[in-house]
Write an enzyme that holds these catalytic residues in place. Structure first.
Site, PDB file in Angstrom:
ATOM      1  N   ASP A 189       0.794  -1.224   0.000  1.00  0.00           N
ATOM      2  CA  ASP A 189       0.000   0.000   0.000  1.00  0.00           C
ATOM      3  C   ASP A 189       0.828   1.276   0.000  1.00  0.00           C
ATOM      4  OD1 ASP A 189       0.578  -0.858   2.533  1.00  0.00           O
ATOM      5  OD2 ASP A 189      -1.284  -0.193   3.428  1.00  0.00           O
ATOM      6  N   GLU A 196       8.928 -11.019  -1.870  1.00  0.00           N
ATOM      7  CA  GLU A 196       9.935 -10.008  -2.183  1.00  0.00           C
ATOM      8  C   GLU A 196      11.339 -10.582  -2.347  1.00  0.00           C
ATOM      9  OE1 GLU A 196       7.640  -9.620   0.182  1.00  0.00           O
ATOM     10  OE2 GLU A 196       6.600  -7.715  -0.164  1.00  0.00           O
ATOM     11  N   HIS A 236       0.914   0.740  10.216  1.00  0.00           N
ATOM     12  CA  HIS A 236       1.280  -0.679  10.097  1.00  0.00           C
ATOM     13  C   HIS A 236       2.605  -0.827   9.338  1.00  0.00           C
ATOM     14  CE1 HIS A 236      -1.136   0.446   6.637  1.00  0.00           C
ATOM     15  NE2 HIS A 236      -0.582  -0.528   5.943  1.00  0.00           N
ATOM     16  N   HIS A 237       3.325  -1.892   9.632  1.00  0.00           N
ATOM     17  CA  HIS A 237       4.681  -2.179   9.131  1.00  0.00           C
ATOM     18  C   HIS A 237       5.757  -1.412   9.908  1.00  0.00           C
ATOM     19  CE1 HIS A 237       2.375  -3.859   5.931  1.00  0.00           C
ATOM     20  NE2 HIS A 237       2.504  -2.923   5.035  1.00  0.00           N
ATOM     21  N   GLY A 269      26.184 -17.592  -2.594  1.00  0.00           N
ATOM     22  CA  GLY A 269      25.705 -18.941  -2.309  1.00  0.00           C
ATOM     23  C   GLY A 269      24.451 -19.022  -1.463  1.00  0.00           C
ATOM     24  N   ASP A 307      16.659 -30.439  -4.855  1.00  0.00           N
ATOM     25  CA  ASP A 307      15.379 -30.490  -4.132  1.00  0.00           C
ATOM     26  C   ASP A 307      15.369 -29.554  -2.923  1.00  0.00           C
ATOM     27  OD1 ASP A 307      17.315 -32.123  -2.997  1.00  0.00           O
ATOM     28  OD2 ASP A 307      15.926 -33.714  -2.414  1.00  0.00           O
ATOM     29  N   ASN A 346      17.908 -35.580  -4.558  1.00  0.00           N
ATOM     30  CA  ASN A 346      18.775 -36.494  -3.816  1.00  0.00           C
ATOM     31  C   ASN A 346      18.403 -36.555  -2.341  1.00  0.00           C
ATOM     32  OD1 ASN A 346      19.684 -33.986  -3.200  1.00  0.00           O
ATOM     33  ND2 ASN A 346      21.724 -34.235  -4.080  1.00  0.00           N
ATOM     34  N   GLY A 404      17.274 -34.459   0.120  1.00  0.00           N
ATOM     35  CA  GLY A 404      17.739 -33.588   1.203  1.00  0.00           C
ATOM     36  C   GLY A 404      18.908 -32.715   0.799  1.00  0.00           C
ATOM     37  N   GLU A 410      25.118 -30.242   2.488  1.00  0.00           N
ATOM     38  CA  GLU A 410      25.297 -30.148   3.940  1.00  0.00           C
ATOM     39  C   GLU A 410      25.716 -31.500   4.524  1.00  0.00           C
ATOM     40  OE1 GLU A 410      25.290 -27.235   4.858  1.00  0.00           O
ATOM     41  OE2 GLU A 410      23.613 -26.079   4.091  1.00  0.00           O
TER      42      GLU A 410
END
Lengths: 606, 606
Positions: free
Chosen positions: A29, A52, A116-117, A414, A458, A485, A487, A491
């Site tokens: 708004d 966003e 607001h915000h 990254g 994924d 794969n 997951g 990591e």
């Protein structure tokens, strides 16, 4: 155009003048009224994103392919902060991005109203602006209509010069105030002010060094692309005719099918002989260097400064001596002019040992050692290829690219999730660029039939998955490969291979297309777990020359990965190698392609 | 426990001690190692989210229902910035949130290494920390294992005292260093240090003012909930036995089925007589005031300071005189103690005119005037009810709630997309709270059969839609109502009713459940466009007492809305009313329920 126009309209016209044809963002708004003016600018389009952060990523992708700023619009607080990580990514990777924030009205701000915000009982409406201070090169904090046009012009120019994000803060009421349309008649000068004397000293130092070198070589890196010097770089190779190397982040920037292309010089993590060929050069000309861990084989690419020339964005360094106040693109253009039209020397190319052979070639299922070369043969000249951080960005680098492939990944920053919305932006930009080329009748070979191809995983896809809906709504014919794969494999390779925190939400991708009302979902979703299945899919006409968005799901084992990614981790040391081995990761090259004893030897100059 | 434990483990144990049973977040390579320690803490759980913004929203929802901090873990740069908007929302709404950032190692930071997720060629790894400075109440910037435990304790305490976000920056290598487990034996004192003299002065001023008032009333607002004073507030009502009012943000905080509940006092935007009843009181006791535009009928609730007592978080103001250095919860407890056990006065209640009657009651399709009361009769005691910003938050307020409904929305910060992940967190918290109550055998009426119900809109849902996958993976039996009104209706009402920027990506929600491998998707998705269809759905056993996550899609006309939302905009003035009328928004009450001439008159005291 003459007479009066609103400041909002002025801003859009200015952006359109410098080559921006699409604005991304989310309505709110405090920006709605000036979004109206987008439709008043001829040939300027609006694409609304699903949130966003996705908008910022999309603008980033757009900028990378088009070479002009990607532009997003957000709203006070909630919108601008949501986009912040995407803007920071553009800062990290020197991507031109303009973030326009629709702010509360000046009266609301002056009275510290609890609109607001906001935050607190007497809110400072500029606190979000302050939070972003370190994450942009410049900001136009608009308040007075008299100075606002100049401020807008200033930050647009800074966006080009610094090649990175700038912000525009536009209070809603100010956007409706009027300025003289005649201001548009003087174009914004987006070219850098070149210090000719400084530049000539730098270029002379480069040519002197080159002429005294026996085996010079060129290492091209990402910032040459970011500072819009791709064509100058390509011309330089033609003129120098010496061996050249790419980095992960500069893949595809010059034609890898050229005879003098040696390969991806990634320190210890490379194919046999590439590092040695680089090290054997007695002078390395490095263009637009970005030596992050993920772009240097974990800092294992050792350059000897006494044998190196760096052409950085604003400085040239020749064998340790700095030549400041230069501009990368301009230096390369001047260097090109100073070189003979055709090379005067005979090309000398190092001969490399044979490449390594993976030990899982016989597998029936899709292995990573097989997947990446196979995918590359699907890619063709003119394609835009976007890779996500993780397995895919390392895997895709392991190939010789066809010419004119526009390849982008976000290796330094990254931020997983970047690639999907970035692909939306990249495809919008590709269509605009290719259309403009056609209109100018100077179409380069193959670019007219280009496609935009995303390769993601994924885990990353889940972060920003709703942006596929925006692609479908816009009718974009993107091809998306999802490496499933099970997951966060990247990591798992670092820590917690079997820990539940590296699992993700299981997802049945067959439902993605109908979720967003894809016009032909059944024929546009494909799934392969074996090589044979994938071969058949890649031969389908709808995958080769898509009429609609296509998804190809690739089911691969959880602990298989691109060897380059394993190598990137294994190069850290014995503990990392032990961990990878004990947890059972597939190491199809043995020791992740890191040869013992520090070298494969045998680099010869032809 | 004794001996040595890692600092990571220490942190989790400390959080668990203050009531945190679930940690939210996203794994990243600078937090993986200390995520392991979560599993070492008895009864501490990890729930991985689909992205970091969603994680922050989930933690926010958890904190609101449980009254203890919601905790998220993110990684250096990309993760911490992605979460920032969610953290800012917690700041705006005084929600207890602890944001733990896994940072690069201290060596990497000291050497300014170009580690991925950084910015620049000599990166300052603390720049993201600096960006968040204004968006938290405190930060533990951990560097030295000797001081780290105290720093962790300090910010946990601050989180409770200030009721808002605090950050913990934990370099990865530091997390593995060891501290003395005996430190855990001394609990963190999370109670405020009360200045007894200041408090007694304040309480006396309140009781003096109350005793001289003829028609006192109480207006309860959101901060009473945030500062964990719900039970004190409820006790106060019993003892005072005077008319009480809620705001949008405090709905459900006390029992609205009590005789003395008058209604939602929202300035000019209210049901007939409520504002007048409030204004007719000669003393209003306001608890935990949060007078944002969206919580005050667009600043139209005019309180006369000479007739008002404010009990704010850290200050009491009696008829304009400030009594500082107090604590809301403690003030209310002391006030309760100073009042007679049962009220000594006869209750006096204002009598209100009849409510307005919508003019579209005969419609067969789902109208907003019919929807909200109907949905409320589906809600039952013990439910957690989460509303999204926009149409739904205004619509849901327009009802008398059953007792013990835990209602939450993010009205002040108003970041759309908040509600879906917040519902995940709220349901996790509800299960923990209700389980604890059962174990303590002091279950309140109805709470044992509670459900968690989300009411959201199509535009908001798209922002964070992937978090429904996390709910399904966790087996949560949430009921989700999606108001599908074909775009951002709240934005259309403000500006650009028919502009394309207010359209969103069309979505076929029937595919959402199978996308995330819901165990019984066909029986768990429901869609209604008519009242009759919805009636049937609300009678289904799986919707009343869900065994799995349920989705109910409500198709409503694009230009229909809750009258309270229309009223909120119409109260801005003639231009806004003209716009709403000309664009054809449904105004079922006529003039949005804003009575001409400034009052319905006729408030009488019984």
């Amino acid at each position: 155009m003459s007479g009066k126009i609103t400041l909002g309209r002025y801003m859009w016209e200015r952006l359109h003048q410098v080559g921006v044809d699409t604005i991304f963002g989310v309505p709110g708004d405090f920006n709605l009224q000036f979004l109206d003016s987008i439709y008043e600018v001829k040939d300027l389009k609006w694409i609304g994103n699903q949130n966003e952060l996705n908008a910022a990523y999309a603008a980033d992708g757009y900028a990378r392919i088009k070479g002009v700023p990607g532009v997003i619009v957000t709203t006070h607080g909630v919108g601008e902060l949501s986009a912040l990580n995407g803007v920071a990514g553009a800062m990290s990777e020197n991507v031109k991005l303009i973030h326009i924030v629709g702010q509360t009205t000046r009266a609301m701000q002056e009275k510290h109203m609890m609109i607001h915000h906001s935050i607190g009982s007497k809110p400072d409406h500029q606190m979000y602006n302050k939070a972003a201070t370190g994450l942009r090169f410049a900001a136009a904090e608009l308040w007075d209509v008299k100075t606002a046009p100049k401020e807008i012009d200033r930050v647009i120019k800074e966006c080009f010069l610094q090649s990175g994000p700038v912000n525009v803060y536009l209070p809603l009421d100010l956007s409706a105030e009027e300025v003289d349309a005649d201001l548009l008649k003087t174009p914004i000068d987006i070219s850098p002010k070149v210090d000719t004397a400084a530049e000539q000293k730098a270029v002379k130092a480069i040519t002197d060094a080159l002429s005294s070198a026996k085996h010079p070589a060129v290492l091209i890196d990402a910032l040459a692309h970011r500072f819009n010097a791709t064509s100058e770089t390509r011309e330089l190779f033609k003129k120098l005719n010496v061996p050249f190397f790419s980095t992960n982040m500069s893949k595809g920037l010059v034609d890898e099918t050229e005879e003098m292309y040696i390969g991806l010089w990634n320190g210890e993590v490379g194919t046999p002989g590439v590092k040695e060929a680089g090290m054997a050069s007695d002078l390395v000309l490095v263009l637009g260097y970005l030596p992050a861990d993920t772009n240097s084989g974990g800092f294992s690419r050792k350059l000897d400064d006494s044998k190196t020339i760096y052409v950085n964005p604003f400085e040239v360094i020749v064998k340790g001596t700095s030549y400041p106040n230069t501009h990368l693109k301009s230096v390369l253009a001047t260097l090109n002019n100073s070189l003979p039209q055709t090379p005067t020397h005979k090309a000398s190319k190092p001969q490399l040992p044979a490449p390594r052979v993976p030990n899982d070639l016989d597998a029936k299922h899709i292995t990573q050692s097989w997947l990446w070369p196979r995918l590359m043969s699907y890619i063709r000249p003119g394609d835009v290829l976007i890779s996500e951080t993780g397995t895919t960005s390392f895997g895709l680098c392991d190939n010789i690219f066809p010419s004119n492939v526009r390849f982008q990944g976000q290796n330094y920053y990254g931020s997983i999730g970047w690639a999907t919305p970035a692909t939306l932006g990249a495809e919008v930009a590709r269509l605009e660029v290719d259309q403009a080329r056609k209109e100018e009748e100077k179409e380069e070979q193959g670019t007219g039939q280009g496609r935009t191809v995303l390769v993601t995983g994924d885990g990353s896809l889940a972060m920003t998955i709703q942006e596929i809906g925006t692609m479908i709504k816009a009718g974009l014919k993107i091809v998306i490969f999802i490496v499933n794969n099970d997951g966060y494999t990247v990591e798992r390779m670092i820590w917690g291979a079997k820990q539940a925190y590296n699992d993700i939400v299981p997802t049945n991708y067959a439902h993605l297309l109908p979720l967003f009302h894809h016009p032909d979902p059944e024929r546009s979703f494909h799934k392969a777990a074996t090589k044979e299945e994938l071969e058949k899919i890649l031969e389908k006409e709808e995958v080769k020359n898509p009429e609609n968005l296509q998804i190809v799901e690739l089911v691969v084992p959880k602990l298989d990965t691109a060897w380059r990614l394993g190598g990137q981790l294994a190069v850290r040391g014995e503990a990392a190698r032990k961990y990878l081995k004990e947890e059972g990761f597939v190491d199809a090259l043995g020791n992740w392609g890191l040869d013992e004893g520090g070298g494969v030897g045998g680099v010869k100059w032809a």
